[in-house]
Design an enzyme around this catalytic site. Structure first.
Site, short mmCIF file in Angstrom:
data_model
loop_
_atom_site.label_atom_id
_atom_site.label_comp_id
_atom_site.label_asym_id
_atom_site.label_seq_id
_atom_site.Cartn_x
_atom_site.Cartn_y
_atom_site.Cartn_z
N LYS A 11 0.83 -1.20 0.00
CA LYS A 11 0.00 0.00 0.00
C LYS A 11 0.88 1.27 0.00
O LYS A 11 2.11 1.19 0.22
CB LYS A 11 -0.91 -0.04 1.24
CG LYS A 11 -1.90 -1.21 1.23
CD LYS A 11 -2.79 -1.17 2.47
CE LYS A 11 -3.78 -2.33 2.46
NZ LYS A 11 -4.67 -2.28 3.67
N TYR A 51 -12.56 -2.72 -3.17
CA TYR A 51 -13.06 -2.66 -1.79
C TYR A 51 -14.59 -2.61 -1.72
O TYR A 51 -15.14 -2.08 -0.75
CB TYR A 51 -12.45 -1.46 -1.06
CG TYR A 51 -11.00 -1.68 -0.62
CD1 TYR A 51 -10.65 -2.76 0.20
CD2 TYR A 51 -10.00 -0.80 -0.99
CE1 TYR A 51 -9.34 -2.97 0.62
CE2 TYR A 51 -8.68 -0.99 -0.56
CZ TYR A 51 -8.36 -2.07 0.24
OH TYR A 51 -7.06 -2.27 0.67
N ASN A 118 -1.72 -0.30 7.09
CA ASN A 118 -1.11 -1.57 7.52
C ASN A 118 -0.29 -2.25 6.43
O ASN A 118 -0.14 -3.48 6.42
CB ASN A 118 -2.19 -2.49 8.09
CG ASN A 118 -3.30 -2.75 7.09
OD1 ASN A 118 -3.15 -2.43 5.90
ND2 ASN A 118 -4.39 -3.33 7.54
N HIS A 121 -1.94 -5.53 1.33
CA HIS A 121 -3.23 -6.21 1.09
C HIS A 121 -2.93 -7.59 0.57
O HIS A 121 -2.00 -7.78 -0.22
CB HIS A 121 -4.05 -5.45 0.04
CG HIS A 121 -5.19 -6.26 -0.48
ND1 HIS A 121 -6.40 -6.33 0.18
CD2 HIS A 121 -5.30 -7.11 -1.55
CE1 HIS A 121 -7.20 -7.17 -0.48
NE2 HIS A 121 -6.55 -7.64 -1.53
N GLU A 132 -9.66 -9.80 -7.90
CA GLU A 132 -8.69 -8.72 -7.67
C GLU A 132 -7.57 -8.74 -8.71
O GLU A 132 -7.11 -7.68 -9.14
CB GLU A 132 -8.12 -8.85 -6.26
CG GLU A 132 -9.18 -8.58 -5.19
CD GLU A 132 -8.72 -8.94 -3.78
OE1 GLU A 132 -7.55 -9.36 -3.61
OE2 GLU A 132 -9.53 -8.77 -2.85
P1 DAT Z 1 -7.62 -6.89 5.63
O1 DAT Z 1 -6.80 -5.89 4.84
O2 DAT Z 1 -6.88 -7.41 6.83
O3 DAT Z 1 -8.23 -7.97 4.77
P2 DAT Z 1 -10.26 -5.65 5.68
O4 DAT Z 1 -10.47 -6.23 4.31
O5 DAT Z 1 -11.29 -5.97 6.71
O6 DAT Z 1 -8.83 -6.06 6.27
O7 DAT Z 1 -10.19 -4.05 5.58
C1 DAT Z 1 -9.51 -3.42 4.51
C2 DAT Z 1 -8.60 -2.36 5.09
O8 DAT Z 1 -9.38 -1.33 5.72
C3 DAT Z 1 -7.67 -2.84 6.19
O9 DAT Z 1 -6.49 -3.40 5.66
C4 DAT Z 1 -7.43 -1.61 7.00
C5 DAT Z 1 -8.74 -0.87 6.91
N1 DAT Z 1 -9.61 -1.18 8.05
C6 DAT Z 1 -10.32 -2.32 8.26
N2 DAT Z 1 -11.05 -2.27 9.38
C7 DAT Z 1 -10.79 -1.05 9.92
C8 DAT Z 1 -11.24 -0.37 11.10
N3 DAT Z 1 -12.11 -0.93 11.94
N4 DAT Z 1 -10.74 0.87 11.34
C9 DAT Z 1 -9.87 1.47 10.50
N5 DAT Z 1 -9.42 0.89 9.37
C10 DAT Z 1 -9.87 -0.35 9.07
MG MG Z 2 -9.62 -7.72 3.18
#
Ligand code: DAT
Ligand code: MG
Length: 138
Positions: A11, A51, A118, A121, A132
């Protein structure tokens, strides 16, 4: 067990912090095979598709803005159970509590923003990976 492919994104935070190589090296060191690699700028349209599952969540718009804030490195990695294996290597979503030894646990932290930055992805299923990969390597 059939060979899987997964989409990995470094990212904008990872690219800006010059961690792309260190992150890709961890995936290669684990034994997965790099199939495709490029540095690219996401578009809003790509991110809306990528997303789609998060539309309406409080972090959705900050997430899209963050992903548009700088270039990303997109990669396809291949190997048996690579989808599960990469997500284990990445660590859990929240970098504060992601386990030490993982990419997010070792290299990430909370910056007090509306979206967690973080670093990486990774696709979460075979279906997500196919969807994707078509977005990022059309
Ligand atoms: P991942 O990337 O671990 O699959 P995800 O698909 O649930 O997580 O969410 C996509 C991204 O959005 C994630 O990498 C970071 C952000 N994110 C997810 N949940 C969040 C939250 N509760 N607060 C802030 N950012 C969040
Ligand atoms: Mg995810």
């Amino acid at each position: 067990m059939s060979i899987e492919r997964t989409l990995v994104l470094v990212k904008p935070d990872g690219v800006a912090r010059n961690l792309s190589g260190a992150i890709l090296a961890r995936i290669e060191a684990k034994g997965y095979t790099l199939v495709e690699l490029k540095k690219t700028d996401a578009t809003r349209a790509m991110l809306e598709e990528h997303y789609a599952e998060h539309v309406g969540k409080p972090f959705y718009e900050p997430l899209v803005e963050f992903m548009l804030s700088g270039p990303v490195v997109a990669a396809i990695f291949e190997g048996q159970r690579v989808i599960e294996g990469f997500r284990a290597l990445a660590g859990t979503t929240d970098p504060t509590t992601a386990a030490p030894g993982t990419i997010r646990g070792d290299l990430g932290r909370d910056w007090g923003l509306k979206v967690q930055q973080n670093l990486v992805h990774g696709s979460d299923s075979v279906e997500s990976a196919e969807r994707e990969i078509a977005i990022w390597f059309a």
